[in-house]
Scaffold this motif. Structure first.
Motif, PDB file in Angstrom:
ATOM      1  N   GLN A   1       0.822  -1.200   0.000  1.00 13.73           N
ATOM      2  CA  GLN A   1       0.000   0.000   0.000  1.00 13.73           C
ATOM      3  C   GLN A   1       0.865   1.263   0.000  1.00 13.73           C
ATOM      4  N   TYR A   2       1.963   1.215   0.728  1.00 14.65           N
ATOM      5  CA  TYR A   2       2.906   2.335   0.730  1.00 14.65           C
ATOM      6  C   TYR A   2       3.419   2.605  -0.679  1.00 14.65           C
ATOM      7  N   PHE A   3       3.778   1.528  -1.394  1.00 13.63           N
ATOM      8  CA  PHE A   3       4.274   1.679  -2.766  1.00 13.63           C
ATOM      9  C   PHE A   3       3.187   2.211  -3.700  1.00 13.63           C
ATOM     10  N   ILE A   4       1.947   1.757  -3.502  1.00 14.96           N
ATOM     11  CA  ILE A   4       0.842   2.244  -4.337  1.00 14.96           C
ATOM     12  C   ILE A   4       0.675   3.751  -4.160  1.00 14.96           C
ATOM     13  N   GLU A   5       0.714   4.211  -2.918  1.00 13.74           N
ATOM     14  CA  GLU A   5       0.577   5.646  -2.649  1.00 13.74           C
ATOM     15  C   GLU A   5       1.757   6.422  -3.231  1.00 13.74           C
ATOM     16  N   GLU A   6       2.963   5.883  -3.069  1.00 11.84           N
ATOM     17  CA  GLU A   6       4.156   6.538  -3.607  1.00 11.84           C
ATOM     18  C   GLU A   6       4.090   6.597  -5.139  1.00 11.84           C
ATOM     19  N   THR A   7       3.649   5.513  -5.761  1.00 12.46           N
ATOM     20  CA  THR A   7       3.569   5.449  -7.216  1.00 12.46           C
ATOM     21  C   THR A   7       2.544   6.441  -7.756  1.00 12.46           C
ATOM     22  N   ASN A   8       1.388   6.517  -7.116  1.00 11.56           N
ATOM     23  CA  ASN A   8       0.374   7.490  -7.540  1.00 11.56           C
ATOM     24  C   ASN A   8       0.891   8.921  -7.403  1.00 11.56           C
ATOM     25  N   ALA A   9       1.648   9.172  -6.333  1.00  5.65           N
ATOM     26  CA  ALA A   9       2.224  10.510  -6.130  1.00  5.65           C
ATOM     27  C   ALA A   9       3.233  10.830  -7.228  1.00  5.65           C
ATOM     28  N   MET A  10       4.049   9.842  -7.599  1.00  2.00           N
ATOM     29  CA  MET A  10       5.035  10.059  -8.658  1.00  2.00           C
ATOM     30  C   MET A  10       4.356  10.278 -10.012  1.00  2.00           C
ATOM     31  N   LEU A  11       3.274   9.574 -10.262  1.00  2.00           N
ATOM     32  CA  LEU A  11       2.552   9.755 -11.517  1.00  2.00           C
ATOM     33  C   LEU A  11       1.947  11.156 -11.601  1.00  2.00           C
ATOM     34  N   ARG A  12       1.465  11.661 -10.483  1.00  2.00           N
ATOM     35  CA  ARG A  12       0.946  13.033 -10.471  1.00  2.00           C
ATOM     36  C   ARG A  12       2.077  14.031 -10.734  1.00  2.00           C
ATOM     37  N   LYS A  13       3.235  13.767 -10.139  1.00  2.00           N
ATOM     38  CA  LYS A  13       4.390  14.653 -10.314  1.00  2.00           C
ATOM     39  C   LYS A  13       4.853  14.653 -11.774  1.00  2.00           C
ATOM     40  N   VAL A  14       4.927  13.466 -12.378  1.00  2.00           N
ATOM     41  CA  VAL A  14       5.353  13.357 -13.775  1.00  2.00           C
ATOM     42  C   VAL A  14       4.350  14.064 -14.681  1.00  2.00           C
ATOM     43  N   SER A  15       3.064  13.883 -14.410  1.00  2.00           N
ATOM     44  CA  SER A  15       2.024  14.528 -15.218  1.00  2.00           C
ATOM     45  C   SER A  15       2.156  16.054 -15.159  1.00  2.00           C
ATOM     46  N   HIS A  16       2.432  16.569 -13.972  1.00  2.00           N
ATOM     47  CA  HIS A  16       2.618  18.013 -13.809  1.00  2.00           C
ATOM     48  C   HIS A  16       3.851  18.483 -14.580  1.00  2.00           C
ATOM     49  N   MET A  17       4.941  17.718 -14.513  1.00  2.00           N
ATOM     50  CA  MET A  17       6.164  18.098 -15.221  1.00  2.00           C
ATOM     51  C   MET A  17       5.973  18.067 -16.736  1.00  2.00           C
ATOM     52  N   LYS A  18       5.128  17.154 -17.226  1.00  3.07           N
ATOM     53  CA  LYS A  18       4.870  17.099 -18.667  1.00  3.07           C
ATOM     54  C   LYS A  18       4.202  18.385 -19.150  1.00  3.07           C
ATOM     55  N   ASP A  19       3.404  18.981 -18.274  1.00  4.80           N
ATOM     56  CA  ASP A  19       2.770  20.264 -18.618  1.00  4.80           C
ATOM     57  C   ASP A  19       3.772  21.411 -18.581  1.00  4.80           C
ATOM     58  N   GLU A  20       4.735  21.303 -17.660  1.00 13.17           N
ATOM     59  CA  GLU A  20       5.687  22.393 -17.448  1.00 13.17           C
ATOM     60  C   GLU A  20       6.926  22.288 -18.345  1.00 13.17           C
ATOM     61  N   GLU A  21       7.394  21.060 -18.584  1.00 14.20           N
ATOM     62  CA  GLU A  21       8.648  20.836 -19.317  1.00 14.20           C
ATOM     63  C   GLU A  21       8.344  20.167 -20.663  1.00 14.20           C
ATOM     64  N   VAL A  22       7.828  20.936 -21.588  1.00  6.98           N
ATOM     65  CA  VAL A  22       7.410  20.389 -22.887  1.00  6.98           C
ATOM     66  C   VAL A  22       8.577  19.754 -23.636  1.00  6.98           C
ATOM     67  N   ALA A  23       9.759  20.312 -23.495  1.00  7.34           N
ATOM     68  CA  ALA A  23      10.934  19.791 -24.210  1.00  7.34           C
ATOM     69  C   ALA A  23      11.323  18.390 -23.735  1.00  7.34           C
ATOM     70  N   LEU A  24      10.894  18.030 -22.534  1.00  5.71           N
ATOM     71  CA  LEU A  24      11.257  16.726 -21.965  1.00  5.71           C
ATOM     72  C   LEU A  24      10.117  15.720 -22.054  1.00  5.71           C
ATOM     73  N   ILE A  25       9.098  16.019 -22.836  1.00  7.93           N
ATOM     74  CA  ILE A  25       7.888  15.204 -22.804  1.00  7.93           C
ATOM     75  C   ILE A  25       8.138  13.746 -23.180  1.00  7.93           C
ATOM     76  N   ASN A  26       9.024  13.490 -24.139  1.00  4.45           N
ATOM     77  CA  ASN A  26       9.311  12.101 -24.521  1.00  4.45           C
ATOM     78  C   ASN A  26      10.001  11.340 -23.394  1.00  4.45           C
ATOM     79  N   GLN A  27      10.973  11.988 -22.749  1.00  5.31           N
ATOM     80  CA  GLN A  27      11.657  11.354 -21.633  1.00  5.31           C
ATOM     81  C   GLN A  27      10.699  11.132 -20.467  1.00  5.31           C
ATOM     82  N   LEU A  28       9.842  12.115 -20.199  1.00  6.66           N
ATOM     83  CA  LEU A  28       8.891  12.006 -19.089  1.00  6.66           C
ATOM     84  C   LEU A  28       7.841  10.932 -19.374  1.00  6.66           C
ATOM     85  N   THR A  29       7.454  10.785 -20.623  1.00  2.64           N
ATOM     86  CA  THR A  29       6.494   9.743 -20.984  1.00  2.64           C
ATOM     87  C   THR A  29       7.074   8.361 -20.731  1.00  2.64           C
TER      88      THR A  29
END
Length: 440
Positions: A384-412
């Protein structure tokens, strides 16, 4: 069991996935492949089974022209087509390698040749092959540091080791590169730059096949087992296929036989090995969707995160796990927590009066219902700890994809890794919930 969550259902989904990505669009008409085909024909290789094509999901690969039966030879690439250290030593670089001390490594010889030939451009005899090689790679060493920081901790540590290794490889090779100055009109520093060597290193690391070569006195004693195999290296990886691949000493060809059938106009795959997704990303720069070998690693600090800090025997228990190689490769997979993970947790959950039974735990014996229940509860908490951590990381990556367009392929790429790990953890959570039913 919920509908669609079992192993049979997963295999069905994998088959549907494979069929959806199997149809490709031929690229044999493209100039670079026309030139490659001529180049290979001059070296006594003509392929009647496969053609280059672009596939949804995997990109460029090889497509079957006809139906392939189990055990059929799909590629037999002559030795004359392989790029090996023998190729390098026979070239203009041979004399410089022979006199350099200490002897260069086989890897350095191959990387030097790749950089030099790429620099030669139209003058290179290997141009048709070099033209179809990737211009850039997605191994962690090629990714931006802020992207690597988003990796799971075990992968992040290995990625940082990889970057340090390649940087060290470059630094230790600069004097050798300087010795090659007589071969070039430009300064060797501009030719053998870090980015050029990184490209060559990734080319060898991600595309070479295993071929044993005789030991050369002019090369170091490091394993000399690399061979770049033009055309053959267009084959993509699938964890679900089996092939027989090896260099045939009698025919002097690198041969691949399929262990399963393949329909006409489907993508033909090989298997790089039973690697999890973190290993695939580290070594090859990609993720395999629904990879049966994928897993989530549990580090020592997470292993003990939910155990009582008052356990006076905890240090001794950890020591036992380390002594018996039970502190690493503890994982959650599609089939739930691994046996190694549950075994480690059972030992850590031993009560003081049960501690003398630790050897039985390592042998797979059940000590008590209480011990079984406690270990499953801890495993559930970790999951459950990993599930919560993973969901948090996915939210962080999604936010970065909006902010760092040049890195979108790497972030994907990173997003795909975390998404696959989330699926594994959710499957493990359901399995753990069922395993605890008898103790409720």
């Amino acid at each position: 069991m919920k509908k669609g969550r079992g192993r049979t259902s997963r295999i069905r989904r994998q088959k549907l996935f494979r069929s959806s990505v199997s149809r490709g669009v031929s690229e044999s008409y493209k100039p670079e492949f026309i030139e490659l085909k001529k180049w290979l024909k001059d070296r006594k290789f003509e392929d009647t089974n496969l053609i280059p094509a672009c596939f949804p999901g995997t990109g460029r690969g090889l497509m079957s022209k006809t139906s392939l039966r189990e055990g059929q030879m799909i590629i037999s690439l002559p030795e004359s087509c392989l790029l090996t250290t023998d190729t390098v030593i026979r070239s203009y670089l041979g004399a410089y390698i022979a006199k350099w001390q200490p002897p260069p490594s086989p890897l350095l010889a191959l990387c030097t040749f790749l950089v030099s030939e790429k620099h030669a451009g139209d003058q290179s005899l290997w141009k048709p092959y070099l033209e179809i090689l990737p211009k850039a790679y997605t191994c962690p060493v090629c990714l931006e540091p802020e992207v690597v920081n988003l990796f799971p901790k075990p992968l992040k540590a290995k990625a940082e080791e990889q970057r340090a290794h390649v940087q060290g490889f470059f630094s230790s090779s600069r004097d050798f590169f300087s010795s090659l100055q007589p071969l070039f009109s430009e300064a060797v520093e501009s030719i053998f730059s870090y980015s050029a060597l990184l490209w060559a290193w990734c080319t060898v690391n991600t595309r070479a096949v295993y071929v044993e070569h005789r030991q050369r006195q002019c090369l170091s004693t490091e394993p000399n087992t690399y061979a770049l195999a033009p055309y053959l290296d267009l084959l993509n990886h699938s964890p679900d296929v089996q092939v027989n691949a090896a260099f045939n000493e009698e025919t002097r060809c690198y041969e691949i036989r399929t262990a399963s059938s393949c329909r006409k106009h489907e993508q033909v795959f090989i298997c790089y090995g039973p690697h999890d997704n973190q290993r695939l990303l580290l070594e090859y720069g990609f993720i395999s969707i629904q990879n049966p070998h994928a897993c989530v690693y549990v580090s020592e600090d997470i292993l003990v995160k939910y155990l009582p800090s008052t356990d006076k025997q905890m240090n001794k228990k950890i020591s036992i796990l380390k002594d018996h190689d039970f502190i690493e490769n503890l994982t959650f997979g599609w089939d739930g927590p691994s046996w190694r993970l549950l075994t480690a947790l059972k030992l850590l959950c031993l009560e003081a009066e049960e501690f003398t039974c630790w050897k039985k735990i390592l042998l797979g014996e059940i000590i008590s219902d209480t011990n079984e229940k406690r270990s499953l509860v801890i495993a559930q908490k970790i999951c459950q700890y990993f599930i919560e951590e993973t969901n948090a990381m996915l939210r962080k990556v999604s936010h970065m994809k909006d902010e760092e367009v040049a890195l979108i392929n790497q972030l994907t790429l990173v997003e795909t890794l975390w998404t696959e790990e989330l699926k594994i953890l959710q499957a493990s959570a359901e399995i753990l919930n069922r395993l605890q039913t008898p103790f409720r």
